[in-house]
Design an enzyme around this catalytic site. Structure first.
Site, short mmCIF file in Angstrom:
data_model
loop_
_atom_site.label_atom_id
_atom_site.label_comp_id
_atom_site.label_asym_id
_atom_site.label_seq_id
_atom_site.Cartn_x
_atom_site.Cartn_y
_atom_site.Cartn_z
N GLU A 3 0.98 -1.17 0.11
CA GLU A 3 0.08 -0.05 -0.11
C GLU A 3 0.91 1.30 0.08
O GLU A 3 0.81 2.07 0.84
CB GLU A 3 -0.80 0.00 1.07
N GLU A 34 -6.35 -10.70 -1.35
CA GLU A 34 -6.80 -10.74 -0.22
C GLU A 34 -8.34 -10.74 -0.54
O GLU A 34 -9.30 -9.83 -0.14
CB GLU A 34 -6.62 -9.18 0.64
#
Length: 376
Positions: free
Chosen positions: A162, A267
């Site tokens: 991220e 995910e």
């Protein structure tokens, strides 16, 4: 090949409860996730510390169902090195040993992130912000210690997690502010030094968005051109019913990232709950909102119409994944079952969500029969 979103004929056996379909019905199929997709890609799940260490039912279920594992939190910096030079390997060691015992592929998650990092990492001896050289030394030491312990045992790592904003620009995290934009290059170089044979990945959410996709392509190319290996890009697939609305955006990202290396769906979950702000959907764990009945409507089960949308969404996603199995090496659900999913507590604590394909009793939901048939 692009898909057409259409009504899919699903084999559904549901228990009606107050006009809702409860996810506690028994699946009649014997196929497992790992057998269904054995010829396509690894199929994995993320496990928590409790599941790894003490929950024998979950351990047996995971060993039966999945060919890949990721630690949900126990390999993040705050878990492994909460104090400088003091490592806690207990849970990570057990996860790796369990995976080896059952022939399951492990991905280390994650070496560098702006969340779940102890404050000491960014502090100098005088209490001021750490210097560039000090922080780089700490990063190298941490990466070499972690990868070095599992060299030859953990074959792949989420090196950086991220690093991008939603518009594709670089997130101005502490790593960025104290080291500079080249911190990513150093992170991947340190990881490659520690284990030259390991596969190294960049991982992020909302990468279906064109602007963030373009930012990720540029980011990875810049790192590669600087001489650091990036072997693949992980798309955190934290989606919702109807989100994203245009699933061809996911397909576009898979194609774009496939030109740079492996593609991982890292995910995966699909929330059935309403989200307070469409623009904030994704996986920003800093969001913390007040719980309300309006945003927690399915405590006793999911209405038929929303259950059908959930099923159709998952079927459409797996059609895309299978259409591009030449690029995708792994699909990982973020959690083993609905009861354990982080979506029950984000972006507000106490919601009841049903985002996975395994219900609260660890029974495969009926829609998995249709999903598995896609791979035949």
């Amino acid at each position: 090949m692009r898909i057409q979103l259409a009504t899919t004929k699903l084999v559904l056996s549901v228990l009606l409860l107050g006009g809702c379909a409860a996810y506690d019905n028994q699946s009649t199929q014997n196929t497992t996730f790992k057998s269904a997709f054995a010829d396509d890609f690894l199929i994995g799940t993320a496990v928590s510390e409790r599941q790894v260490m003490t929950n024998e039912k979950t351990r047996a279920f995971v060993a039966e169902q999945f060919s890949a594992l990721t630690a949900e939190n126990s390999m993040k910096w705050e878990s492994l090195q909460p104090q400088e030079g003091e490592f806690n390997w207990r849970v990570a060691d057990e996860l790796v040993a369990f995976s080896e015992a059952h022939g399951i592929h492990v991905t280390g998650h994650t070496l560098l992130w702006h969340q779940q990092v102890p404050e000491w990492v960014f502090e100098g001896a005088d209490g001021e912000p750490a210097s560039r050289s000090l922080l780089l030394n700490r990063l190298r030491q941490h990466i070499h210690s972690v990868i070095g312990r599992y060299k030859g045992r953990i074959p792949s790592w989420d090196v950086v997690n991220e690093a991008l904003n939603e518009d594709g620009s670089m997130r101005e995290s502490q790593w960025y502010k104290l080291i500079g934009p080249d911190y990513l290059v150093h992170a991947f170089k340190f990881a490659h030094e520690a284990d030259p044979e390991a596969k190294l990945y960049y991982n992020d959410y909302n990468l279906f968005k064109p602007e963030k996709r373009n930012g990720a392509v540029k980011l990875v190319r810049d790192i590669q051109q600087a001489g650091a290996p990036v072997h693949g890009i992980g798309l955190q697939a934290h989606y919702g019913v109807g989100y994203p609305e245009d699933l061809t955006q996911i397909e576009d990202s898979i194609i774009a990232f496939g030109e740079l290396g492996e593609v991982l769906i890292t995910e995966l979950d699909v929330s059935v709950l309403p989200f307070p702000d469409e623009e904030q959907q994704g996986a920003d764990i800093s969001l913390n909102m007040a719980l309300s009945d309006q945003l927690n409507p399915y405590v006793d089960g999911v209405p038929e119409q929303d259950l059908k949308k959930f099923n159709d969404h998952y079927v459409s996603l797996f059609k895309i994944f299978l259409d591009h199995k030449d690029k995708i090496s792994r699909v990982t659900f973020w959690g083993v079952d609905d009861a354990q999913s982080w979506r029950n507590n984000w972006p507000m604590s106490g919601r009841t969500d049903y985002p996975l394909l395994v219900d609260r009793k660890q029974v495969l939901k009926p829609v998995t029969e249709t999903i598995f048939s896609l791979a035949q």
